[in-house]
Design an enzyme around this catalytic site. Structure first.
Site, PDB file in Angstrom:
ATOM      1  N   GLY A   1     -18.176  -3.291  -0.109  1.00 17.71           N
ATOM      2  CA  GLY A   1     -18.701  -2.263   0.794  1.00 17.71           C
ATOM      3  C   GLY A   1     -18.953  -0.968   0.043  1.00 17.71           C
ATOM      4  O   GLY A   1     -20.001  -0.328   0.201  1.00 17.71           O
ATOM      5  N   TYR A  53       0.865  -1.185   0.000  1.00 21.35           N
ATOM      6  CA  TYR A  53       0.000   0.000   0.000  1.00 21.35           C
ATOM      7  C   TYR A  53       0.897   1.230   0.000  1.00 21.35           C
ATOM      8  O   TYR A  53       1.950   1.223   0.624  1.00 21.35           O
ATOM      9  CB  TYR A  53      -0.897  -0.015   1.248  1.00 21.35           C
ATOM     10  CG  TYR A  53      -2.153   0.819   1.096  1.00 21.35           C
ATOM     11  CD1 TYR A  53      -3.146   0.443   0.203  1.00 21.35           C
ATOM     12  CD2 TYR A  53      -2.343   1.976   1.845  1.00 21.35           C
ATOM     13  CE1 TYR A  53      -4.298   1.205   0.059  1.00 21.35           C
ATOM     14  CE2 TYR A  53      -3.500   2.736   1.716  1.00 21.35           C
ATOM     15  CZ  TYR A  53      -4.469   2.341   0.816  1.00 21.35           C
ATOM     16  OH  TYR A  53      -5.607   3.091   0.671  1.00 21.35           O
ATOM     17  N   ASN A  89     -15.677   3.633   3.140  1.00 23.38           N
ATOM     18  CA  ASN A  89     -16.480   3.209   1.996  1.00 23.38           C
ATOM     19  C   ASN A  89     -17.620   4.170   1.629  1.00 23.38           C
ATOM     20  O   ASN A  89     -17.734   4.558   0.456  1.00 23.38           O
ATOM     21  CB  ASN A  89     -17.013   1.784   2.212  1.00 23.38           C
ATOM     22  CG  ASN A  89     -15.886   0.757   2.121  1.00 23.38           C
ATOM     23  OD1 ASN A  89     -14.798   1.085   1.663  1.00 23.38           O
ATOM     24  ND2 ASN A  89     -16.136  -0.458   2.545  1.00 23.38           N
ATOM     25  N   GLY A 135     -10.332   0.651  -7.071  1.00 23.40           N
ATOM     26  CA  GLY A 135      -9.849  -0.609  -6.497  1.00 23.40           C
ATOM     27  C   GLY A 135      -9.280  -1.513  -7.572  1.00 23.40           C
ATOM     28  O   GLY A 135      -9.546  -1.325  -8.765  1.00 23.40           O
ATOM     29  N   PHE A 141      -9.446   7.530  -8.040  1.00 24.56           N
ATOM     30  CA  PHE A 141      -9.859   8.203  -6.795  1.00 24.56           C
ATOM     31  C   PHE A 141      -9.234   7.477  -5.614  1.00 24.56           C
ATOM     32  O   PHE A 141      -9.226   6.247  -5.562  1.00 24.56           O
ATOM     33  CB  PHE A 141     -11.399   8.193  -6.638  1.00 24.56           C
ATOM     34  CG  PHE A 141     -11.822   8.816  -5.334  1.00 24.56           C
ATOM     35  CD1 PHE A 141     -11.826  10.193  -5.193  1.00 24.56           C
ATOM     36  CD2 PHE A 141     -12.154   8.028  -4.238  1.00 24.56           C
ATOM     37  CE1 PHE A 141     -12.171  10.776  -3.972  1.00 24.56           C
ATOM     38  CE2 PHE A 141     -12.500   8.602  -3.021  1.00 24.56           C
ATOM     39  CZ  PHE A 141     -12.509   9.982  -2.888  1.00 24.56           C
ATOM     40  N   TRP A 142      -8.742   8.291  -4.650  1.00 27.38           N
ATOM     41  CA  TRP A 142      -8.183   7.727  -3.415  1.00 27.38           C
ATOM     42  C   TRP A 142      -8.690   8.559  -2.243  1.00 27.38           C
ATOM     43  O   TRP A 142      -8.396   9.762  -2.166  1.00 27.38           O
ATOM     44  CB  TRP A 142      -6.657   7.769  -3.471  1.00 27.38           C
ATOM     45  CG  TRP A 142      -5.991   6.982  -2.379  1.00 27.38           C
ATOM     46  CD1 TRP A 142      -6.503   5.926  -1.684  1.00 27.38           C
ATOM     47  CD2 TRP A 142      -4.670   7.185  -1.868  1.00 27.38           C
ATOM     48  NE1 TRP A 142      -5.596   5.449  -0.771  1.00 27.38           N
ATOM     49  CE2 TRP A 142      -4.455   6.211  -0.865  1.00 27.38           C
ATOM     50  CE3 TRP A 142      -3.652   8.079  -2.161  1.00 27.38           C
ATOM     51  CZ2 TRP A 142      -3.267   6.122  -0.153  1.00 27.38           C
ATOM     52  CZ3 TRP A 142      -2.473   7.984  -1.454  1.00 27.38           C
ATOM     53  CH2 TRP A 142      -2.265   7.017  -0.468  1.00 27.38           C
TER      54      TRP A 142
HETATM   55  P1  NDP Z   1     -15.050  -5.557   0.463  1.00 30.52           P
HETATM   56  O1  NDP Z   1     -14.158  -6.420   1.283  1.00 30.52           O
HETATM   57  O2  NDP Z   1     -16.329  -5.059   1.053  1.00 30.52           O
HETATM   58  O3  NDP Z   1     -15.426  -6.326  -0.893  1.00 30.52           O
HETATM   59  C1  NDP Z   1     -14.484  -6.896  -1.728  1.00 30.52           C
HETATM   60  C2  NDP Z   1     -15.058  -6.937  -3.133  1.00 30.52           C
HETATM   61  O4  NDP Z   1     -14.080  -7.378  -4.037  1.00 30.52           O
HETATM   62  C3  NDP Z   1     -16.264  -7.859  -3.301  1.00 30.52           C
HETATM   63  O5  NDP Z   1     -17.166  -7.230  -4.158  1.00 30.52           O
HETATM   64  C4  NDP Z   1     -15.652  -9.087  -3.956  1.00 30.52           C
HETATM   65  O6  NDP Z   1     -16.571  -9.754  -4.770  1.00 30.52           O
HETATM   66  C5  NDP Z   1     -14.618  -8.439  -4.836  1.00 30.52           C
HETATM   67  N1  NDP Z   1     -13.514  -9.321  -5.202  1.00 30.52           N
HETATM   68  C6  NDP Z   1     -12.682  -9.953  -4.360  1.00 30.52           C
HETATM   69  N2  NDP Z   1     -11.730 -10.619  -5.059  1.00 30.52           N
HETATM   70  C7  NDP Z   1     -12.006 -10.406  -6.376  1.00 30.52           C
HETATM   71  C8  NDP Z   1     -11.418 -10.835  -7.600  1.00 30.52           C
HETATM   72  N3  NDP Z   1     -10.345 -11.620  -7.610  1.00 30.52           N
HETATM   73  N4  NDP Z   1     -11.983 -10.420  -8.744  1.00 30.52           N
HETATM   74  C9  NDP Z   1     -13.076  -9.637  -8.747  1.00 30.52           C
HETATM   75  N5  NDP Z   1     -13.680  -9.196  -7.622  1.00 30.52           N
HETATM   76  C10 NDP Z   1     -13.143  -9.574  -6.453  1.00 30.52           C
HETATM   77  O7  NDP Z   1     -14.183  -4.382  -0.082  1.00 30.52           O
HETATM   78  P2  NDP Z   1     -14.248  -2.803   0.072  1.00 30.52           P
HETATM   79  O8  NDP Z   1     -15.495  -2.253  -0.467  1.00 30.52           O
HETATM   80  O9  NDP Z   1     -13.858  -2.423   1.445  1.00 30.52           O
HETATM   81  O10 NDP Z   1     -13.049  -2.442  -0.942  1.00 30.52           O
HETATM   82  C11 NDP Z   1     -13.151  -2.820  -2.310  1.00 30.52           C
HETATM   83  C12 NDP Z   1     -11.949  -2.281  -3.075  1.00 30.52           C
HETATM   84  O11 NDP Z   1     -12.011  -0.868  -3.041  1.00 30.52           O
HETATM   85  C13 NDP Z   1     -10.602  -2.662  -2.480  1.00 30.52           C
HETATM   86  O12 NDP Z   1      -9.676  -2.807  -3.540  1.00 30.52           O
HETATM   87  C14 NDP Z   1     -10.237  -1.446  -1.654  1.00 30.52           C
HETATM   88  O13 NDP Z   1      -8.855  -1.311  -1.449  1.00 30.52           O
HETATM   89  C15 NDP Z   1     -10.806  -0.363  -2.533  1.00 30.52           C
HETATM   90  N6  NDP Z   1     -11.117   0.872  -1.857  1.00 30.52           N
HETATM   91  C16 NDP Z   1     -10.520   1.982  -2.336  1.00 30.52           C
HETATM   92  C17 NDP Z   1     -10.766   3.200  -1.789  1.00 30.52           C
HETATM   93  C18 NDP Z   1     -10.104   4.398  -2.374  1.00 30.52           C
HETATM   94  O14 NDP Z   1     -10.104   5.450  -1.748  1.00 30.52           O
HETATM   95  N7  NDP Z   1      -9.553   4.281  -3.566  1.00 30.52           N
HETATM   96  C19 NDP Z   1     -11.629   3.356  -0.615  1.00 30.52           C
HETATM   97  C20 NDP Z   1     -12.294   2.116  -0.226  1.00 30.52           C
HETATM   98  C21 NDP Z   1     -12.002   0.921  -0.815  1.00 30.52           C
HETATM   99  P3  NDP Z   1     -17.283 -11.141  -4.369  1.00 30.52           P
HETATM  100  O15 NDP Z   1     -18.494 -10.768  -3.584  1.00 30.52           O
HETATM  101  O16 NDP Z   1     -17.594 -11.734  -5.684  1.00 30.52           O
HETATM  102  O17 NDP Z   1     -16.276 -11.940  -3.571  1.00 30.52           O
END
Ligand code: NDP
Length: 333
Positions: free
Chosen positions: A162, A62, A134, A249, A273-274
């Site tokens: 999320g 990260y 989120n 993400g 976006f971050w």
């Molecule tokens: P969650 O833990 O709530 O959810 C994870 C998600 O990722 C689920 O929808 C899951 O789908 C999916 N997923 C997991 N593995 C894979 C894969 N190999 N291929 C496709 N989909 C996959 O996550 P968050 O909402 O907390 O975070 C999601 C992403 O957003 C992360 O990468 C996080 O770092 C990023 N994020 C970025 C932010 C920013 O400011 N840029 C802020 C918040 C989050 P399934 O249900 O099918 O398992």
């Protein structure tokens, strides 16, 4: 005559890592002592979620990382003020530490008052613990990149995430249609019904396969990318000319795959976006206004907190296994 000043020492627990690596191997639970520090607010942490980015911090992949180890992961959470010399906070106030990367998986933390904002206790533990990353990410992406009008359509992948769930709910609040792409699964009908239940009659949820097979798909005015890799191709093709795909993400751990023709002939805009960057560039007033707006939506039940499993610190191993199904919130004793 001397007055003896009694400084209370708190014995607590924290989750730390001394080297970067696989969270399941390098994270350890340890006891530690802490005392209130002069000029700081002592916060007893109540709850903190385990987000994908927390595990990325421990893996050392990260962009934000501790300069000195050992330190603790934990980018968001809610705590209660235990000792305060600040006029802005009193004992018993619930607060969000305005942390932007790590350090919160500790029973108690001394923080400057500029590193805290108050949060309404009526939100409840899980909402307060998960409001900081989120829901604001979803809100900012829906409002800061395109001037969307009611009736416009937002498309996203990672609909079960999320952030994705917050997007579905906020689209309903803002009068936007939403199309969420999710991976196929054995309990597909249940998950689809749950996600649709978060939105309104304009909420569409499709598997990747169903989305690919669509004839005459709707043109969308904003696309939100949680997954990256080839999953982006469909999102880009669904975008109206000159509209934006926001990447936040990379759950597939693959680079963005962007069709060249849409990039050239449809003038598709690609942005990132971050939340951490947005937060460091915002004033406390802007943060308070945003959390107050999001908080009011939660109190009106227009936003609901994610479904989580609450676990004790002693059970943390369960939550740090990569690709573990489910969302966990660490609840401090
Ligand atoms: P969650 O833990 O709530 O959810 C994870 C998600 O990722 C689920 O929808 C899951 O789908 C999916 N997923 C997991 N593995 C894979 C894969 N190999 N291929 C496709 N989909 C996959 O996550 P968050 O909402 O907390 O975070 C999601 C992403 O957003 C992360 O990468 C996080 O770092 C990023 N994020 C970025 C932010 C920013 O400011 N840029 C802020 C918040 C989050 P399934 O249900 O099918 O398992």
């Amino acid at each position: 005559m001397f007055h003896k000043i009694l400084i209370r020492t708190y014995t607590s627990q924290r989750i730390i890592f001394s080297e970067f690596g696989n969270p399941a191997n390098v994270l350890k639970l340890e006891s530690y002592n802490i005392e209130p520090e002069n000029g700081k607010v002592l916060v007893k942490m109540l709850a903190s979620p385990v987000n994908p980015a927390d595990l990325n911090v421990v893996q050392g992949v990260y962009p934000l990382k501790p300069k000195v180890l050992p330190d603790s992961p934990g980018a968001e959470g809610v705590g209660v003020v235990t000792h305060s010399e600040s006029a802005n906070f009193k004992e018993g106030d619930w607060v969000l530490p305005l942390n932007v990367g790590f350090g919160l998986w500790k029973g108690y933390i001394n923080l400057k008052d500029s590193e805290l904002i108050k949060i309404d206790k009526n939100l409840g533990l899980i909402t307060a613990a998960t409001i900081q990353v989120n829901p604001p990410t979803a809100l900012r992406m829906l409002t800061d990149f395109e001037k969307l009008q009611p009736g416009d359509t937002v498309i996203q992948n990672g609909g079960t995430s999320g952030v994705g769930r917050a997007v579905i709910q906020l689209c309903a609040v803002l009068g936007l249609k939403s199309i969420s792409i999710i991976r196929n699964r054995s309990n597909l009908d249940e998950v689809k019904a749950e996600l649709k239940g978060l939105g309104d009659s304009n909420t569409v949820v499709l598997t990747e396969e169903e989305f690919r097979e669509q004839r005459n798909p709707v043109k969308c005015q904003l696309a939100l990318n949680c997954v990256s890799g080839k999953s982006v191709i469909g999102l880009i093709k669904a975008l109206d000319n000159s509209r934006t795909l926001v990447t936040y993400g990379g759950m597939s751990k693959q680079p963005l795959v962007v069709p060249t023709s849409n990039f050239i002939f449809n003038d598709v805009q690609l942005k990132g976006f971050w939340m951490a960057r947005w937060r460091t560039q915002s004033t406390v007033k802007e943060l308070e206004t945003m959390f107050s707006y999001l908080g009011s939506l939660f109190l009106q039940k227009k936003l609901v907190p994610p479904k989580v499993e609450q676990i004790k610190l002693t059970e943390f191993q369960k939550a740090v296994v990569e690709n573990s199904s489910g969302k966990y919130v660490l609840v401090f004793d």
